[in-house]
Write a protein that holds these residues in place. Structure first.
Motif, PDB file in Angstrom:
ATOM      1  N   LYS A 257      38.062  49.730  53.666  1.00  0.00           N
ATOM      2  CA  LYS A 257      36.744  49.032  53.635  1.00  0.00           C
ATOM      3  C   LYS A 257      36.136  49.681  52.516  1.00  0.00           C
ATOM      4  N   LEU A 258      36.403  50.721  51.916  1.00  0.00           N
ATOM      5  CA  LEU A 258      35.865  51.435  50.655  1.00  0.00           C
ATOM      6  C   LEU A 258      36.448  50.824  49.383  1.00  0.00           C
ATOM      7  N   MET A 259      35.833  49.712  49.276  1.00  0.00           N
ATOM      8  CA  MET A 259      36.343  49.140  47.911  1.00  0.00           C
ATOM      9  C   MET A 259      34.915  48.301  47.479  1.00  0.00           C
ATOM     10  N   CYS A 260      34.369  48.596  46.268  1.00  0.00           N
ATOM     11  CA  CYS A 260      33.352  47.983  45.865  1.00  0.00           C
ATOM     12  C   CYS A 260      33.488  46.887  44.896  1.00  0.00           C
ATOM     13  N   PRO A 261      33.445  45.896  45.178  1.00  0.00           N
ATOM     14  CA  PRO A 261      33.704  44.584  44.255  1.00  0.00           C
ATOM     15  C   PRO A 261      33.114  44.688  42.981  1.00  0.00           C
ATOM     16  N   ASN A 262      31.986  45.116  42.896  1.00  0.00           N
ATOM     17  CA  ASN A 262      30.989  45.302  41.740  1.00  0.00           C
ATOM     18  C   ASN A 262      31.513  46.154  40.676  1.00  0.00           C
ATOM     19  N   MET A 263      31.956  47.329  41.203  1.00  0.00           N
ATOM     20  CA  MET A 263      32.792  48.284  40.305  1.00  0.00           C
ATOM     21  C   MET A 263      33.980  47.963  39.937  1.00  0.00           C
ATOM     22  N   ARG A 264      34.585  47.201  40.733  1.00  0.00           N
ATOM     23  CA  ARG A 264      36.118  46.833  40.342  1.00  0.00           C
ATOM     24  C   ARG A 264      36.048  45.519  39.449  1.00  0.00           C
ATOM     25  N   ILE A 265      34.982  44.928  39.446  1.00  0.00           N
ATOM     26  CA  ILE A 265      34.898  43.612  38.519  1.00  0.00           C
ATOM     27  C   ILE A 265      35.355  44.002  37.220  1.00  0.00           C
ATOM     28  N   ASN A 266      34.906  45.172  36.655  1.00  0.00           N
ATOM     29  CA  ASN A 266      35.150  45.578  35.137  1.00  0.00           C
ATOM     30  C   ASN A 266      36.491  45.779  34.994  1.00  0.00           C
ATOM     31  N   THR A 267      37.010  45.234  33.952  1.00  0.00           N
ATOM     32  CA  THR A 267      38.607  45.501  33.276  1.00  0.00           C
ATOM     33  C   THR A 267      38.145  46.148  32.058  1.00  0.00           C
ATOM     34  N   LEU A 268      39.515  46.395  31.689  1.00  0.00           N
ATOM     35  CA  LEU A 268      39.733  46.953  30.399  1.00  0.00           C
ATOM     36  C   LEU A 268      39.424  45.932  29.302  1.00  0.00           C
ATOM     37  N   VAL A 269      39.908  44.724  29.422  1.00  0.00           N
ATOM     38  CA  VAL A 269      39.717  43.449  28.586  1.00  0.00           C
ATOM     39  C   VAL A 269      38.089  43.244  28.516  1.00  0.00           C
ATOM     40  N   ASP A 270      37.438  43.316  29.632  1.00  0.00           N
ATOM     41  CA  ASP A 270      35.940  43.338  29.322  1.00  0.00           C
ATOM     42  C   ASP A 270      35.338  44.105  28.431  1.00  0.00           C
ATOM     43  N   VAL A 271      35.866  45.513  28.357  1.00  0.00           N
ATOM     44  CA  VAL A 271      35.479  46.476  27.776  1.00  0.00           C
ATOM     45  C   VAL A 271      35.980  46.118  25.942  1.00  0.00           C
ATOM     46  N   LEU A 272      37.300  45.482  25.815  1.00  0.00           N
ATOM     47  CA  LEU A 272      37.360  45.264  24.548  1.00  0.00           C
ATOM     48  C   LEU A 272      36.740  44.108  24.111  1.00  0.00           C
ATOM     49  N   ASN A 273      36.305  42.936  25.106  1.00  0.00           N
ATOM     50  CA  ASN A 273      35.450  42.011  24.513  1.00  0.00           C
ATOM     51  C   ASN A 273      33.991  42.637  24.050  1.00  0.00           C
ATOM     52  N   CYS A 274      33.505  43.689  24.750  1.00  0.00           N
ATOM     53  CA  CYS A 274      32.256  44.280  24.485  1.00  0.00           C
ATOM     54  C   CYS A 274      32.350  44.924  23.275  1.00  0.00           C
ATOM     55  N   VAL A 275      33.299  45.548  22.924  1.00  0.00           N
ATOM     56  CA  VAL A 275      33.459  46.263  21.431  1.00  0.00           C
ATOM     57  C   VAL A 275      33.699  45.335  20.220  1.00  0.00           C
ATOM     58  N   LYS A 276      34.304  44.028  20.664  1.00  0.00           N
ATOM     59  CA  LYS A 276      34.520  43.040  19.552  1.00  0.00           C
ATOM     60  C   LYS A 276      32.957  42.444  19.212  1.00  0.00           C
ATOM     61  N   GLY A 277      32.189  42.473  20.207  1.00  0.00           N
ATOM     62  CA  GLY A 277      30.793  42.024  20.088  1.00  0.00           C
ATOM     63  C   GLY A 277      30.678  40.528  20.731  1.00  0.00           C
ATOM     64  N   ASP A 278      31.819  40.513  21.647  1.00  0.00           N
ATOM     65  CA  ASP A 278      31.953  39.186  22.348  1.00  0.00           C
ATOM     66  C   ASP A 278      31.864  39.147  23.785  1.00  0.00           C
ATOM     67  N   GLY A 279      31.204  40.123  24.448  1.00  0.00           N
ATOM     68  CA  GLY A 279      31.298  40.344  25.990  1.00  0.00           C
ATOM     69  C   GLY A 279      30.129  40.943  26.528  1.00  0.00           C
ATOM     70  N   GLY A 280      30.120  41.222  27.816  1.00  0.00           N
ATOM     71  CA  GLY A 280      29.278  42.195  28.353  1.00  0.00           C
ATOM     72  C   GLY A 280      27.999  41.482  28.400  1.00  0.00           C
ATOM     73  N   GLU A 281      26.808  41.973  28.835  1.00  0.00           N
ATOM     74  CA  GLU A 281      25.563  41.400  28.849  1.00  0.00           C
ATOM     75  C   GLU A 281      24.530  42.596  28.097  1.00  0.00           C
ATOM     76  N   GLU A 282      23.896  42.243  27.043  1.00  0.00           N
ATOM     77  CA  GLU A 282      22.947  43.266  26.671  1.00  0.00           C
ATOM     78  C   GLU A 282      21.648  43.478  27.471  1.00  0.00           C
ATOM     79  N   ILE A 283      21.460  44.741  27.810  1.00  0.00           N
ATOM     80  CA  ILE A 283      20.188  44.838  28.837  1.00  0.00           C
ATOM     81  C   ILE A 283      18.877  44.867  27.973  1.00  0.00           C
ATOM     82  N   ILE A 284      18.066  43.926  28.587  1.00  0.00           N
ATOM     83  CA  ILE A 284      16.752  43.732  27.974  1.00  0.00           C
ATOM     84  C   ILE A 284      15.688  44.174  28.717  1.00  0.00           C
ATOM     85  N   LEU A 285      14.788  45.272  28.444  1.00  0.00           N
ATOM     86  CA  LEU A 285      13.626  45.536  29.386  1.00  0.00           C
ATOM     87  C   LEU A 285      12.432  45.247  28.573  1.00  0.00           C
TER      88      LEU A 285
END
Ligand code: 13P
Ligand code: SF4
Length: 304
Positions: A257-285
């Motif tokens: 039961k100890l599987m957090c889907p929110n933590m697991r949704i991140n993949t290495l390819v998501d990180v690649l897309n972020c460094v390319k400038g084409d992924g993730g979400e910018e935090i605006i406050l």
């Protein structure tokens, strides 16, 4: 592309673009390997306050990325996957807590860092799982309103018996799902193993444990222990990451039961897309949220 090729591409781009990558301890091994820093929520907030990079990518969940933004409003902060939220952080909103505060005006409001930036604007001080006991102990007021996690709050209350700790009924649905039956079964399967648990687990499970601590606390305890076998009572990634770090020891997840889907949704390819400038979400406050919520984080760093 192989995992190694993706990792090399990320490392190259992040150096060229002056990007700092922070990864929570629950992230997959291939993400932790390319991060500038990995650790528990408290360690990540300290690392975030120290980095000089113009851009920070948070591989974790939304409240962690918001914390980075609060500490470094001038930086571009990206959450590596826009859907990675923490359900516990969404459980209580400003309207509810304003009403509760009205009922208990003489209480100091202590917010677990797993809360939204918006909610932090009306709290007095933040804590993380690794700093909660020390901070609550250091608060002058005897009356503490602890939110949202009643399990972490109960653990803190037990460690600091001279405080009057009022709890609200929130918590992590993943950790709270584990029960003493799961503990009994895991101990039957691995009778020689020590049980290490996160304080987000219910008090009956915490009571059965040999050690209680944050994700990093659990990892350090296991790595430094002379013991050879451990049942890990937090997200299953910790057992896996520990197994890579200490191949001569054995680590068992306490429950499937100890599987957090929110933590697991991140993949290495998501990180690649972020460094390319084409992924993730910018935090605006907005400015007011940053000003008011930051006081809560600054107070945490001051008291811990
Ligand atoms: P840590 O404070 O141990 O990093 O925990 C964060 C968290 O979300 C645990 O579920
Ligand atoms: Fe939130 Fe629980 Fe997931 Fe941690 S494990 S991020 S507290 S839902």
């Amino acid at each position: 592309m192989t995992v190694k090729e993706v990792q090399d591409k990320i490392l190259k781009l992040k150096q060229e673009k002056d990007i700092c990558i922070l990864a929570h301890s629950y992230q997959a091994r291939e993400i932790i390997e390319i991060a500038d820093f990995s650790g528990d929520s408290y360690q990540l907030s300290v690392a975030a306050s120290k980095t000089d990079s113009k851009t920070v990518i948070m591989c974790g969940v939304r409240f962690m990325a918001e914390t980075v933004k609060l500490l470094s409003p001038e930086k571009t902060v990206l959450l590596s996957h826009p859907e990675a939220g923490c359900p516990m952080a969404e459980q209580m909103d400003k309207a509810l807590i304003s009403a509760v505060k009205g009922q208990f005006p003489e209480y100091t409001v202590v917010a677990y860092i797993n809360t939204t930036a918006e909610l932090k604007t009306i709290c007095d001080v933040c804590v993380t799982s690794s700093s909660a006991v020390k901070i609550v102990n250091n608060i002058e007021n005897k009356n503490i309103l602890f939110l949202p996690d009643c399990n972490l709050g109960a653990y803190v209350a037990q460690q600091v018996p001279d405080k009057n700790v009022k709890l609200l009924q929130g918590g992590c649905p993943i950790h709270a799902a584990v029960n003493t039956d799961d503990v009994r079964k895991a101990k039957e399967r691995h009778p020689e193993a020590l049980l290490l648990v996160h304080p987000e687990c219910v008090p009956e499970v915490v009571k059965c444990s040999d050690y209680v601590g944050s994700t990093s606390g659990i990892m350090e305890y296991a790595m430094n222990s002379k013991h050879k076998e451990f049942i890990i009572g937090t997200e299953l990634s910790i057992a896996e990451n520990l197994q890579y770090r200490c191949p001569e020891k054995r680590f068992y997840g306490l429950s499937h039961k100890l599987m957090c889907p929110n933590m697991r949704i991140n993949t290495l390819v998501d990180v690649l897309n972020c460094v390319k400038g084409d992924g993730g979400e910018e935090i605006i406050l907005d400015e007011a949220t940053i000003r008011d919520a930051r006081m809560c984080i600054d107070k945490m760093i001051e008291l811990s």
